[in-house]
Design a protein around this motif. Structure first.
Motif, mmCIF file in Angstrom:
data_model
loop_
_atom_site.group_PDB
_atom_site.id
_atom_site.type_symbol
_atom_site.label_atom_id
_atom_site.label_comp_id
_atom_site.label_asym_id
_atom_site.label_seq_id
_atom_site.Cartn_x
_atom_site.Cartn_y
_atom_site.Cartn_z
ATOM 1 N N ILE A 1 -0.283 1.769 5.537
ATOM 2 C CA ILE A 1 0.596 2.139 4.417
ATOM 3 C C ILE A 1 1.973 1.486 4.602
ATOM 4 O O ILE A 1 2.531 1.492 5.692
ATOM 5 N N ALA B 1 1.381 5.520 -0.201
ATOM 6 C CA ALA B 1 0.830 6.872 -0.051
ATOM 7 C C ALA B 1 1.754 7.856 -0.751
ATOM 8 O O ALA B 1 2.980 7.705 -0.720
ATOM 9 N N LEU C 1 -9.340 8.563 -7.948
ATOM 10 C CA LEU C 1 -8.875 8.608 -6.559
ATOM 11 C C LEU C 1 -9.111 9.994 -5.997
ATOM 12 O O LEU C 1 -8.789 10.999 -6.643
ATOM 13 N N GLN D 1 -6.918 13.253 -0.217
ATOM 14 C CA GLN D 1 -7.293 13.467 1.182
ATOM 15 C C GLN D 1 -6.310 14.441 1.836
ATOM 16 O O GLN D 1 -5.158 14.561 1.407
ATOM 17 N N ARG E 1 -2.878 5.824 -1.883
ATOM 18 C CA ARG E 1 -3.538 6.862 -1.093
ATOM 19 C C ARG E 1 -2.893 8.218 -1.426
ATOM 20 O O ARG E 1 -1.689 8.390 -1.261
ATOM 21 N N ASN F 1 0.869 -1.180 0.000
ATOM 22 C CA ASN F 1 0.000 0.000 0.000
ATOM 23 C C ASN F 1 0.907 1.232 0.000
ATOM 24 O O ASN F 1 1.818 1.322 0.811
ATOM 25 N N ARG G 1 -3.417 9.308 8.653
ATOM 26 C CA ARG G 1 -3.691 8.853 7.279
ATOM 27 C C ARG G 1 -2.740 7.753 6.820
ATOM 28 O O ARG G 1 -2.866 7.261 5.697
ATOM 29 N N GLU H 1 -3.142 -0.587 -2.596
ATOM 30 C CA GLU H 1 -3.908 0.658 -2.433
ATOM 31 C C GLU H 1 -2.973 1.839 -2.666
ATOM 32 O O GLU H 1 -1.834 1.841 -2.205
#
Length: 329
Positions: free
Chosen positions: A64, A5, A51, A54, A32, A3, A60, A30
Motif C-alpha cells: 500500500i 487502503a 470489493l 477485509q 483495499r 495502491n 494488511r 488497487e
C-alpha cells in the motif's frame, strides 16, 4: 498509480472517502477496504467493481502506498504498521494532530507542511478545518490577534449513530413516544447540547481545545489568542460557526470580502438585502467553506464578525484527506 487502503471503510467518513476518490478521479491502482472484524466480508461496489471488506490487521498494508484512516482507535493500533509497510498514512483521528513530528495540514492553508512528514500526516478536526479555511485569507490580509468562535455542530459529527439518534427521536416525537438518548448525553431533537467530547482543563471540552491548539499549529502562531465554545445542534449535516476576530491591522469589510472571494475553497454568500447567507441545509454535500454575515464589530477597534458553514464530513474530513493525498502525488 498508487495502491490505496481505506481503514474504517464502512463508516460515515470511510464511505465518503469512496465517493470523493471517484468524484475527484483520484488515480488508484488497487483499492483495499479495511474495517473491524464485524464488517469483514461485506461487499462494496466502487466504480463498477465489487470489493470485499477485509479485517484491519498489521499485515494488511503490504504494497500500500497511501493509507486513509477514517478515525477512531484503528489509528493508534495500525498507523505505525502501515508506515512500517511503506505507506504514507493520512489520519483523520486526533491521535497525531498535536505531535510536533506530524504535520497537520489543510491544503488551502498550509500545503507546504506536507513536505516534512515522516510517514504520517494528520487531518485536523472538522470544525478547525472549516474555520481555518475562512480565516487564512484574513490572516494574510491583516494578521489576527484574537479569535472567539462558537460552533453549531451537526449530529453527523458523531458518526452514523448521531444521525440515527436524531432521526429516531424525531420519529418517536411524532408518535408521542419517549425520546431515548444514547449517543448524546441528552435528547438532541428540539435541543442544543453545549458539550462536545469530554471536559478537560479549565472546563473546556476536548473539542474546544482542539480548535484552539490545532489552529495555532496550522497557522504556525503558537501564541494566537483563541477561545471556543462548541455546541451540538439538531442538524443532520454541515457545521456552522460564528467567528469574531480582532485583526492586527485595520481593514474594511469590503477588503475582507474581496480577499475571501479570491480565496481557494471559499464561497462568499453575503447579501443581506436579498436575505442571502450560508446555511447548513445548502452547504451539505459540497466541498467549499461558505462565509457570510461579514461585518465590522463596533465594540473593538479592529473587529470583524463572520458566519461560516461547511460540510464537516466532506471538507471537514474526507475531502481534506483526499486533497492531502493529491498533494503527495
Amino acid at each position: 498509480m498508487p495502491n490505496v487502503a481505506i481503514v474504517g471503510a464502512t463508516g460515515a467518513v470511510g464511505q465518503e472517502f469512496l465517493k470523493i476518490l471517484s468524484e475527484r478521479n483520484f488515480p488508484v491502482n488497487e483499492l483495499r477496504l479495511l474495517a473491524t472484524k464485524r464488517s469483514a466480508g461485506k461487499s462494496v461496489t466502487w466504480q463498477g467493481r465489487e470489493l470485499e471488506v477485509q479485517e484491519t490487521t498489521a499485515d494488511r498494508f503490504k504494497g500500500i502506498d497511501i493509507a486513509l484512516f477514517a478515525g477512531g482507535s484503528a489509528s493508534t493500533e495500525y498507523a505505525q504498521a502501515a508506515v512500517d509497510s511503506g505507506a504514507v498514512v493520512i489520519d483523520n483521528s486526533s491521535a497525531f494532530r498535536l505531535d510536533p513530528k506530524v504535520p497537520l495540514v489543510v491544503p488551502e492553508v498550509n500545503p507546504e507542511d506536507v513536505r516534512w512528514h515522516q510517514g504520517i500526516i494528520a487531518n485536523p478536526n472538522c470544525s478547525t478545518i472549516i474555520m481555518v479555511v475562512a480565516l487564512k485569507p484574513i490572516l494574510d490580509l491583516a494578521g489576527i490577534r484574537r479569535v472567539v468562535v462558537s460552533t453549531y455542530q451537526a449530529v453527523s459529527g458523531a458518526g452514523r449513530e448521531g444521525i440515527e439518534e436524531l432521526e429516531n427521536q424525531m420519529r418517536a416525537w411524532t408518535k408521542g413516544e419517549d425520546l431515548a438518548a444514547q449517543t448524546f448525553p441528552y435528547q438532541i431533537a428540539f435541543n442544543l447540547i453545549p458539550r462536545i467530547d469530554v471536559f478537560q482543563e479549565g472546563d473546556y471540552t476536548k473539542e474546544e481545545w482542539k480548535m484552539v491548539k490545532e489552529t495555532q499549529k496550522i497557522f504556525h502562531v503558537p501564541d494566537m489568542a483563541i477561545t471556543a465554545t462548541t455546541v451540538r445542534v439538531p442538524v443532520l449535516r454541515s457545521h456552522s460557526e460564528s467567528i469574531n476576530i480582532e485583526t492586527e491591522r485595520k481593514v474594511t469589510v469590503a477588503q475582507v470580502k474581496e480577499a475571501l472571494s479570491k480565496a481557494k475553497g471559499v464561497i462568499v454568500e453575503d447579501n443581506p438585502a436579498e436575505d442571502r447567507y450560508p446555511m447548513p441545509w445548502f452547504s451539505a454535500d459540497t466541498d467549499e467553506v461558505y462565509v457570510g454575515r461579514i461585518r465590522e464589530d463596533f465594540s473593538i477597534a479592529q473587529g470583524l464578525n463572520l458566519w461560516v458553514v461547511g460540510d464537516q464530513i466532506r471538507k471537514g474530513a474526507a475531502t481534506n484527506a483526499v486533497q492531502i493525498a493529491e498533494l503527495l502525488l
